[in-house]
Design an enzyme around this catalytic site. Structure first.
Site, PDB file in Angstrom:
ATOM      1  CD  GLU A  27      -6.013   4.735  -0.436  1.00  0.00           C
ATOM      2  OE1 GLU A  27      -6.045   5.000   0.772  1.00  0.00           O
ATOM      3  OE2 GLU A  27      -6.997   4.331  -1.064  1.00  0.00           O
TER       4      GLU A  27
ATOM      5  CE1 TYR B 147      -3.591   2.689   1.112  1.00  0.00           C
ATOM      6  CE2 TYR B 147      -1.672   3.633   2.207  1.00  0.00           C
ATOM      7  CZ  TYR B 147      -2.959   3.757   1.728  1.00  0.00           C
ATOM      8  OH  TYR B 147      -3.616   4.956   1.858  1.00  0.00           O
TER       9      TYR B 147
END
Ligand code: GDP
Ligand code: MN
Length: 377
Positions: free
Chosen positions: A189, A101
């Site tokens: 993101e 991530y």
């Protein structure tokens, strides 16, 4: 402003992030040509402005063009968290060996851009933060210096011991930071950021939220807005040039000035009730804005009373009073209107309100108490 994955991928590509090629389609049959050009396997992805599409069945792999058509057909028109899928992205699929991530937000406490990295990719970062917070590395970035080499190295080694993968991660972090800053994002993101079995790094999902207050200098991005996923009241408010945020209480508020609007909400809470919204109609409270505000608030069926709190400076209270009476006549509404008008031409306004079914308040305190009392009836 939330933008679709396809647009976020476009922005990431401009900053040289390793984004696999893709095509946007609106008809299932178009998936055949798209998959043919890209080469299978492909991944068929619903373009809706909510997270967790994968879990909801909105992301599916296809190993042939025919299968891509079939998957696109099943995803188009699908309902994901209340949103209908109208477009799907056909993207070249990547074999996944590892999932990370990487995300950027603004950290309000340090007032700096913050990069967050985790080796636990592919799942909700909120979930990782709750259950295994030690798996998230947070790095504050000073905008004066940008992302520094030692920070990049620290983040890369937090994710991997492999030198070749780490070497690719550096430019990914730098590009993510640059993209975030350049478009005035509030969030950017990559989840997941993956490594394929050959050791190549890919950004296979892209999410960017843009700060609404910066859109005036990003005309090109403003076109990426998709109002389908936004609260209809907030859309209408933006189009009427009002600052509106829907809340969960039952007392609607129409206020001029953000500070007074905040104070009004505070006072409602102080007396034990909940505001239904934040609404600032701006410095001048022209009747059209009051009317637009009223319509937006009345859309919310929780609203049991509306408190109008206006401080007349340049705005004349008698004008506002006339506007309110007009609005009251034109809009079908059965909720009580409590009006506190103070400042320029206050006395004239009170005279106008007397004898109507508008409830006049002596002070802000009085207005809030009356609104709470009448909402409770
Ligand atoms: P989200 O659920 O809305 O965050 O959508 P994502 O784009 O993150 O996709 C959800 C999941 O689908 C990912 O976590 C992956 O597990 C899987 N997925 C997406 N793209 C690919 C791909 O190219 N290859 C493989 N093998 N899986 C993928
Ligand atoms: Mn994702």
């Amino acid at each position: 402003m939330k933008i679709h994955e396809v647009d976020a991928r476009g922005i990431f590509s401009r900053f040289s992030l390793p984004v696999p090629p893709s095509r946007l389609i609106t008809e299932a049959e178009q998936a055949r040509a798209a998959a043919g050009e890209l080469g299978c396997p492909v991944v068929v992805k619903a373009q809706v402005l909510v997270g967790g599409r994968g879990k909801a069945g909105g992301v599916k792999l296809a190993s042939t063009p025919a299968e891509a058509v079939e998957k696109a057909r099943s995803i188009l028109g699908m309902d994901i968290k209340g949103l209908t899928v109208e477009k799907v992205l056909i993207a070249k699929a990547v074999d996944i060996a590892e999932e990370f991530y990487a995300g950027m937000v603004i950290d309000r406490i340090s007032r700096k851009p913050l990069m967050m990295i985790s080796p636990a990719g592919g799942i909700d970062i909120e979930e990782v933060a709750r259950s295994t917070p030690e798996k998230i590395l947070k790095v504050k970035i000073d905008p004066a210096t940008g992302l520094l080499p030692f920070q990049v190295r620290r983040m890369a080694s937090f994710l991997t011991g492999d030198k070749e993968i780490a070497r690719q991660l550096g430019p990914v972090f730098t590009a993510l930071y640059q993209a975030f800053m350049e478009v005035d994002a509030s969030l950017a993101e990559i989840n997941p950021l993956v490594v394929d079995p050959q050791g190549r790094v890919w950004a296979i999902d892209a999410k960017i939220n843009i700060d609404d207050n910066s859109l005036f200098r990003h005309r090109d991005l403003a076109g990426m807005r998709d109002e389908s996923a936004e609260d209809p009241g907030e859309v209408e408010a933006r189009n009427s040039d009002l600052s509106f945020v829907k809340l969960d209480g039952n007392i609607g508020c129409i206020v001029n000035g953000a500070g007074l609007a905040m104070a009004t909400m505070d006072m409602i809470k102080h007396y034990g009730a909940e505001p239904a919204n934040f609404l600032d109609i701006g410095g001048s409270s022209n009747p059209e804005k009051v009317l637009a505000a009223m319509k937006i608030i009345l859309r919310d069926k929780n609203v049991k009373a509306i408190l109008i709190n206006i401080f007349g400076g340049i705005t004349r209270c008698d004008d506002v009073a006339k506007g309110l009476i007009e609005a009251r006549k034109n809009l079908k509404m059965d909720v009580p209107l409590i009006v506190r008008l103070t400042g320029t031409n206050e006395e004239e306004a009170k005279k106008i309100i007397r004898g109507t079914d508008l409830v006049s308040a002596e002070s802000m305190d009085d207005g809030v108490k009356k609104a709470i009392e009448m909402a409770g009836r």
